[in-house]
Design a protein around this motif. Structure first.
Motif, PDB file in Angstrom:
ATOM      1  N   PRO A  80      30.724  29.846  42.082  1.00  0.00           N
ATOM      2  CA  PRO A  80      31.202  31.088  41.438  1.00  0.00           C
ATOM      3  C   PRO A  80      32.046  31.979  42.347  1.00  0.00           C
ATOM      4  CG  PRO A  80      28.859  31.239  41.893  1.00  0.00           C
ATOM      5  CD  PRO A  80      29.272  29.847  42.248  1.00  0.00           C
ATOM      6  N   THR A 203      38.623  44.619  39.526  1.00  0.00           N
ATOM      7  CA  THR A 203      38.823  43.276  38.975  1.00  0.00           C
ATOM      8  C   THR A 203      38.587  42.197  40.025  1.00  0.00           C
ATOM      9  OG1 THR A 203      41.165  43.605  39.351  1.00  0.00           O
ATOM     10  CG2 THR A 203      40.415  43.813  37.088  1.00  0.00           C
ATOM     11  N   HIS A 204      38.787  42.557  41.295  1.00  0.00           N
ATOM     12  CA  HIS A 204      38.652  41.578  42.374  1.00  0.00           C
ATOM     13  C   HIS A 204      37.869  42.219  43.516  1.00  0.00           C
ATOM     14  CE1 HIS A 204      40.996  39.127  45.680  1.00  0.00           C
ATOM     15  NE2 HIS A 204      39.715  38.803  45.619  1.00  0.00           N
ATOM     16  N   ALA A 222      27.421  36.907  42.895  1.00  0.00           N
ATOM     17  CA  ALA A 222      28.721  36.708  42.246  1.00  0.00           C
ATOM     18  C   ALA A 222      28.543  36.541  40.734  1.00  0.00           C
ATOM     19  CB  ALA A 222      29.422  35.491  42.842  1.00  0.00           C
ATOM     20  N   HIS A 226      30.272  38.754  37.864  1.00  0.00           N
ATOM     21  CA  HIS A 226      31.082  38.136  36.797  1.00  0.00           C
ATOM     22  C   HIS A 226      30.561  38.577  35.429  1.00  0.00           C
ATOM     23  CE1 HIS A 226      33.758  35.752  39.117  1.00  0.00           C
ATOM     24  NE2 HIS A 226      32.839  34.957  39.630  1.00  0.00           N
ATOM     25  N   ARG A 227      29.219  38.562  35.312  1.00  0.00           N
ATOM     26  CA  ARG A 227      28.611  38.917  34.030  1.00  0.00           C
ATOM     27  C   ARG A 227      28.966  40.357  33.638  1.00  0.00           C
ATOM     28  NH1 ARG A 227      22.969  37.712  34.910  1.00  0.00           N
ATOM     29  NH2 ARG A 227      23.425  35.502  34.948  1.00  0.00           N
ATOM     30  N   ALA A 231      36.481  40.041  37.469  1.00  0.00           N
ATOM     31  CA  ALA A 231      37.175  38.781  37.218  1.00  0.00           C
ATOM     32  C   ALA A 231      37.082  37.818  38.403  1.00  0.00           C
ATOM     33  CB  ALA A 231      38.645  39.062  36.894  1.00  0.00           C
ATOM     34  N   ARG A 232      37.240  38.340  39.616  1.00  0.00           N
ATOM     35  CA  ARG A 232      37.250  37.448  40.769  1.00  0.00           C
ATOM     36  C   ARG A 232      36.335  37.983  41.876  1.00  0.00           C
ATOM     37  NH1 ARG A 232      42.197  35.031  44.471  1.00  0.00           N
ATOM     38  NH2 ARG A 232      40.937  34.918  46.357  1.00  0.00           N
ATOM     39  N   VAL A 233      35.488  37.098  42.392  1.00  0.00           N
ATOM     40  CA  VAL A 233      34.574  37.480  43.469  1.00  0.00           C
ATOM     41  C   VAL A 233      34.784  36.546  44.653  1.00  0.00           C
ATOM     42  CG1 VAL A 233      32.176  37.920  44.127  1.00  0.00           C
ATOM     43  CG2 VAL A 233      32.876  38.260  41.755  1.00  0.00           C
TER      44      VAL A 233
END
Ligand code: ZN
Ligand code: ZN
Length: 242
Positions: A80, A203-204, A222, A226-227, A231-233
Motif C-alpha cells: 500500500p 492528497t499525498h 497507509a 487510504h481509507r 490518494a498516495r502514501v
C-alpha cells in the motif's frame, strides 16, 4: 501610520549561542567520543561506517543487488506504500544510535538521525505533509515521548513541509512487534490505526518512522490513510532491517 513591529521574521536566535557552545566544547562523536568533524556529530572514522542505503526497492526499501527498481515480492504483491525511502540499512552504528534515541531519549542521536534522513529525502518530490507513525496513548505515557514525532519535527522544519501529527491515531494498543514473525506482525497491527477526517485532507503524504522491519506497521497506517481518502502514501524511515 505606525510601522508594523514584525516586518522581518525573527532570525535564528540560538545560532550565536551554538557557536559559543561549539567553541567551549567542540562536538564529540556520538559513537566513540572522538572529535566530530564535517558538521555532523560523528568522527570521520565512524561517519565512514554509516551504512547508507544504496540501490533498493522503491516500494519497500530492501537492498537490491541488480538495477531493478522494484523487488520480486513487491511486483507480485504491490504494497500500500507508493514509495519507501530509508537513509540506512540497519546495522552498526545504527544499532547503537537508534535504541539510544528511541528508549533513552538521546536527543543528540535523534538530531543526527533526522539530519541523515533529511539528506536522503531532500532530492525527492515533496509530499503535501509529513505524518509521523503515532504511538498508542498508553505507550506514550509509559515511554514519555514519541520518537517518530521527535524525528518528524526537525525534518518537517528542514524540508519546509507541513507536519500533520493530527491525521493518524493509534486506536489499539498492540503488542511489541519485535517478538513476532511476519504473519503475526500483520495480524497484530491490523486496524491499529484510524485516520482523522480533519479537513483539509492532503492528497499525498509521507509517513515517518524510525525503523522498518517487515513494513506491517507502516502498511496498516497507509491503509487507514487510504481509507480516509489520502490518494498516495509514501514512507520515510531512518533504517531498513534486511
Ligand atoms: Zn567516532
Ligand atoms: Zn520491494
Amino acid at each position: 501610520m505606525p510601522e508594523p513591529v514584525n516586518q522581518n521574521p525573527p532570525g535564528p536566535v540560538d545560532a550565536p549561542w551554538r557557536r559559543w557552545l561549539r567553541m567551549l566544547a567542540p562536538p564529540r562523536c556520538l559513537i566513540c567520543r572522538e572529535c566530530a568533524a564535517n558538521g555532523i556529530d560523528l568522527c570521520p572514522a565512524c561517519a565512514r561506517t554509516l551504512p547508507w542505503s544504496g540501490n533498493a526497492c522503491r516500494r519497500c526499501a530492501l537492498p537490491l543487488a541488480g538495477a531493478d527498481p522494484v523487488c520480486g515480492a513487491c511486483l507480485r504483491r504491490p504494497p500500500p506504500l507508493a514509495e519507501v525511502r530509508a537513509a540506512f540499512v540497519y546495522g552498526f552504528p545504527l544499532d547503537r544510535l537508534l535504541p539510544r534515541f528511541k528508549f533513552h531519549r538521546d536527543l543528540a542521536a535523534g538530531a543526527l538521525l533526522a539530519d541523515c534522513l533529511a539528506r536522503t529525502v531532500a532530492p525527492l518530490p515533496r509530499p503535501d505533509a509529513l505524518v509521523p507513525v503515532p504511538l498508542h496513548r498508553a505507550r506514550l505515557r509509559q515511554r514519555g515521548y514519541d520518537q517518530a514525532l521527535e524525528l518528524a519535527r526537525p525534518l518537517a522544519c528542514r524540508l519546509a513541509m507541513p507536519l500533520r501529527d493530527d491525521l493518524l491515531r493509534r486506536v489499539r494498543d498492540t503488542a511489541p512487534q519485535s517478538r513476532l514473525d511476519a504473519k503475526a506482525r500483520r495480524r497484530n497491527v491490523r486496524r491499529a490505526f484510524e485516520a482523522a477526517a480533519t479537513a483539509p485532507l492532503p492528497t499525498h503524504v509521507a509517513l515517518l518512522d524510525d525503523v522498518m522491519t517487515t513494513g506491517a506497521t507502516l502498511h496498516a497506517a497507509a491503509i487507514a490513510l487510504h481509507r480516509a481518502g489520502v490518494a498516495r502514501v509514501d514512507a520515510w524511515v531512518c533504517a531498513r532491517v534486511r
